[in-house]
Design a protein around this motif. Structure first.
Motif, PDB file in Angstrom:
ATOM      1  N   LEU A 113       0.980  -1.086  -0.014  1.00 13.80           N
ATOM      2  CA  LEU A 113       0.145   0.042   0.122  1.00 13.80           C
ATOM      3  C   LEU A 113       1.066   1.098  -0.156  1.00 13.80           C
ATOM      4  O   LEU A 113       1.665   1.357   0.791  1.00 13.80           O
ATOM      5  CB  LEU A 113      -0.916  -0.055   1.226  1.00 13.80           C
ATOM      6  N   MET A 114       0.617   2.154  -0.837  1.00 12.41           N
ATOM      7  CA  MET A 114       1.586   3.377  -1.094  1.00 12.41           C
ATOM      8  C   MET A 114       1.717   4.190   0.154  1.00 12.41           C
ATOM      9  O   MET A 114       2.788   4.389   0.655  1.00 12.41           O
ATOM     10  CB  MET A 114       1.022   4.166  -2.249  1.00 12.41           C
ATOM     11  N   GLY A 115       0.601   4.396   0.723  1.00  5.97           N
ATOM     12  CA  GLY A 115       0.702   5.333   2.229  1.00  5.97           C
ATOM     13  C   GLY A 115       1.518   4.646   3.206  1.00  5.97           C
ATOM     14  O   GLY A 115       2.347   5.240   3.666  1.00  5.97           O
ATOM     15  N   SER A 116       1.497   3.169   3.236  1.00  2.00           N
ATOM     16  CA  SER A 116       2.015   2.673   4.242  1.00  2.00           C
ATOM     17  C   SER A 116       3.539   2.650   4.088  1.00  2.00           C
ATOM     18  O   SER A 116       4.149   2.696   4.833  1.00  2.00           O
ATOM     19  CB  SER A 116       1.535   1.095   4.322  1.00  2.00           C
ATOM     20  N   LEU A 117       3.756   2.071   2.624  1.00  2.00           N
ATOM     21  CA  LEU A 117       5.120   2.402   2.068  1.00  2.00           C
ATOM     22  C   LEU A 117       6.004   3.305   2.638  1.00  2.00           C
ATOM     23  O   LEU A 117       7.026   3.624   2.816  1.00  2.00           O
ATOM     24  CB  LEU A 117       5.209   1.689   0.832  1.00  2.00           C
ATOM     25  N   LEU A 118       5.257   4.679   2.105  1.00  2.00           N
ATOM     26  CA  LEU A 118       5.920   5.781   2.360  1.00  2.00           C
ATOM     27  C   LEU A 118       6.149   6.171   3.718  1.00  2.00           C
ATOM     28  O   LEU A 118       7.287   7.074   4.000  1.00  2.00           O
ATOM     29  CB  LEU A 118       4.731   7.284   1.910  1.00  2.00           C
ATOM     30  N   VAL A 119       5.479   5.794   4.773  1.00  2.00           N
ATOM     31  CA  VAL A 119       6.048   5.851   6.168  1.00  2.00           C
ATOM     32  C   VAL A 119       7.237   5.274   6.597  1.00  2.00           C
ATOM     33  O   VAL A 119       8.306   5.878   6.882  1.00  2.00           O
ATOM     34  CB  VAL A 119       4.730   5.372   7.172  1.00  2.00           C
ATOM     35  N   GLY A 120       7.371   3.769   6.154  1.00  2.00           N
ATOM     36  CA  GLY A 120       8.586   3.259   6.366  1.00  2.00           C
ATOM     37  C   GLY A 120       9.568   3.629   5.687  1.00  2.00           C
ATOM     38  O   GLY A 120      10.789   3.667   5.984  1.00  2.00           O
ATOM     39  N   THR A 121       9.493   4.102   4.016  1.00  2.00           N
ATOM     40  CA  THR A 121      10.554   4.519   3.367  1.00  2.00           C
ATOM     41  C   THR A 121      11.146   5.644   4.111  1.00  2.00           C
ATOM     42  O   THR A 121      12.338   6.079   4.012  1.00  2.00           O
ATOM     43  CB  THR A 121       9.925   4.731   1.992  1.00  2.00           C
ATOM     44  N   SER A 122      10.196   6.739   4.339  1.00  2.00           N
ATOM     45  CA  SER A 122      10.620   8.077   4.782  1.00  2.00           C
ATOM     46  C   SER A 122      11.498   7.943   6.109  1.00  2.00           C
ATOM     47  O   SER A 122      12.421   8.526   6.139  1.00  2.00           O
ATOM     48  CB  SER A 122       9.451   9.025   5.010  1.00  2.00           C
ATOM     49  N   PHE A 123      10.941   7.064   7.087  1.00  2.00           N
ATOM     50  CA  PHE A 123      11.616   6.948   8.379  1.00  2.00           C
ATOM     51  C   PHE A 123      13.043   6.549   7.915  1.00  2.00           C
ATOM     52  O   PHE A 123      13.886   6.866   8.591  1.00  2.00           O
ATOM     53  CB  PHE A 123      10.854   5.979   9.196  1.00  2.00           C
ATOM     54  N   ALA A 124      12.941   5.267   7.202  1.00  2.00           N
ATOM     55  CA  ALA A 124      14.362   4.628   6.985  1.00  2.00           C
ATOM     56  C   ALA A 124      15.336   5.589   6.273  1.00  2.00           C
ATOM     57  O   ALA A 124      16.560   5.536   6.773  1.00  2.00           O
ATOM     58  CB  ALA A 124      14.177   3.478   6.045  1.00  2.00           C
ATOM     59  N   LYS A 125      14.829   6.324   5.258  1.00  2.00           N
ATOM     60  CA  LYS A 125      15.779   7.376   4.702  1.00  2.00           C
ATOM     61  C   LYS A 125      16.372   8.410   5.657  1.00  2.00           C
ATOM     62  O   LYS A 125      17.461   8.757   5.757  1.00  2.00           O
ATOM     63  CB  LYS A 125      15.218   8.069   3.501  1.00  2.00           C
ATOM     64  N   SER A 126      15.447   8.975   6.676  1.00  2.00           N
ATOM     65  CA  SER A 126      15.791   9.808   7.397  1.00  2.00           C
ATOM     66  C   SER A 126      16.753   9.548   8.694  1.00  2.00           C
ATOM     67  O   SER A 126      17.758  10.007   9.038  1.00  2.00           O
ATOM     68  CB  SER A 126      14.744  10.307   8.310  1.00  2.00           C
ATOM     69  N   LEU A 127      16.746   8.119   8.714  1.00  4.20           N
ATOM     70  CA  LEU A 127      17.489   7.556   9.997  1.00  4.20           C
ATOM     71  C   LEU A 127      18.663   7.371   9.364  1.00  4.20           C
ATOM     72  O   LEU A 127      19.800   7.571  10.100  1.00  4.20           O
ATOM     73  CB  LEU A 127      16.759   6.321  10.409  1.00  4.20           C
ATOM     74  N   ALA A 128      18.804   6.633   8.225  1.00  4.66           N
ATOM     75  CA  ALA A 128      20.117   6.239   7.672  1.00  4.66           C
ATOM     76  C   ALA A 128      20.888   7.624   7.324  1.00  4.66           C
ATOM     77  O   ALA A 128      22.160   7.783   7.536  1.00  4.66           O
ATOM     78  CB  ALA A 128      19.805   5.665   6.434  1.00  4.66           C
TER      79      ALA A 128
END
Length: 342
Positions: A87-102
């Protein structure tokens, strides 16, 4: 490189479970999953509600994963995350968080295909789990996917067949809904089926070419059957629930097993590994273990906690990709449709 200790922090947010895991090389140190009960009243996953719940859950879940693994975030070698499908909305949350943390930790980012992760979960170092050897056939069965995949290597996979309409998990859940069972209904069908006669009622198996699947026709035939029988007897479902569930499950398993047998015959490969949420189904597990005895196959069934959506399976792909320095660009974006091999 062989002696290097790699710590992967993995994040999974493809549907309605927020999960984070920490792996030390191929061993799971923690695997935290926050499920979302909000969808039960709607009889299925509501994408907007799912993405909101991910936003609430992701920070505490990641914190808990690090805490349980007993490691400081400064020790993490890379962040692995689910890029898709989902689901796009769900994926966006994980992707954004992972990118920010990395970016904040100045460590590599590793994108993971969710379906590839279901297959590679077999390579987690865990008790009672043996990894298949290449090449092998993977049957990936979930709420959104039904695929037979030829796995030649960790990152060399080819889809041999897939569903043309509904996924097998959807067939289970929608059949359960027809029977008035609450969401998610698939596990309830499995539970009731254990006490029923699998040959009490017959449902048609779809005629689909080659190694592809179709479940929409089966779902329709179950609906018409229930409507017809309840018109004659309003108590038909309650009086025959176990037998109905057993017959539905038997038909679905027959469809899956027929295709797997065909794939074994076509490829000459008799190592079968299953993955995805529906691989937790006891009937499917039993059918594969019986085939191992009757047909001489070697079957691989993951531990229950690595069947349903979880971050440990994302982490094992992260570890395997880290070894080959397969890192994602910092501007990587979520992808709702993400085919294995692309």
């Amino acid at each position: 490189m062989e002696n290097e200790t790699i710590y992967i922090l993995a994040i999974e947010s493809s549907c309605d479970d927020t999960s984070a895991a920490v792996l030390r090389n191929n061993k799971v140190l923690s695997n935290v999953v926050a499920t979302q009960s909000v969808h039960e009243q709607y009889g299925g996953v509501v994408p907007e509600l799912a993405s909101r719940a991910h936003q609430q859950n992701i920070v505490p879940v990641v914190h808990q994963a690090l805490d349980r693994a007993n490691i400081d975030k400064k020790l993490v070698s890379a962040i692995a995350f689910t890029r898709g499908p989902g689901l796009m909305g769900s994926l966006l949350v994980g992707t954004s968080f992972a990118k920010s943390l990395a970016m904040g930790l100045d460590i590599p980012l590793i994108e993971v295909n969710h379906m590839q992760a279901h297959i590679l979960a077999h390579f987690i170092d865990a008790d009672e789990m043996k990894a298949p050897t290449f090449p092998f056939l993977a049957l990936t069965i979930s709420g959104g996917h039904t695929q037979i995949v030829l796995v030649k290597d960790y990152f060399d996979m080819e889809i041999l067949g897939e569903t043309l309409d509904d996924a097998v998990g959807e067939a289970f859940d929608k059949s359960a809904k027809i029977l008035g069972l609450p969401y998610p209904g698939g596990p309830l069908v499995d539970r009731h089926a254990k006490s029923g006669n699998p040959k009490a009622f017959q449902f048609p198996k779809p005629k689909v070419g080659d190694l592809n699947f179709s479940f929409s026709g089966l779902k329709t035939s179950i609906l018409y059957f229930i409507q017809r029988e309840t018109a004659k007897n309003p108590d038909f479902i309650s009086e025959n629930l176990e037998d109905i569930c057993a017959s539905i499950q038997y038909t679905i398993i027959e469809i899956l097993m027929d295709k797997i047998k065909k794939a074994v015959k076509q490829t000459g490969i008799d190592q079968i590994a299953i993955g995805g949420g529906v691989s937790a189904n006891s009937g499917i597990r039993a059918a594969l273990l019986n085939a191992e005895q009757d047909m001489g196959w070697k079957t691989y069934i993951p531990k229950f906690e690595y069947c349903t959506d979880n971050a440990a399976m994302i982490g094992i792909v992260g570890f395997l990709k880290y070894q080959e320095k397969k890192f994602a660009a910092k501007n990587v974006s979520a992808q709702a449709r993400y085919i294995i091999g692309t």
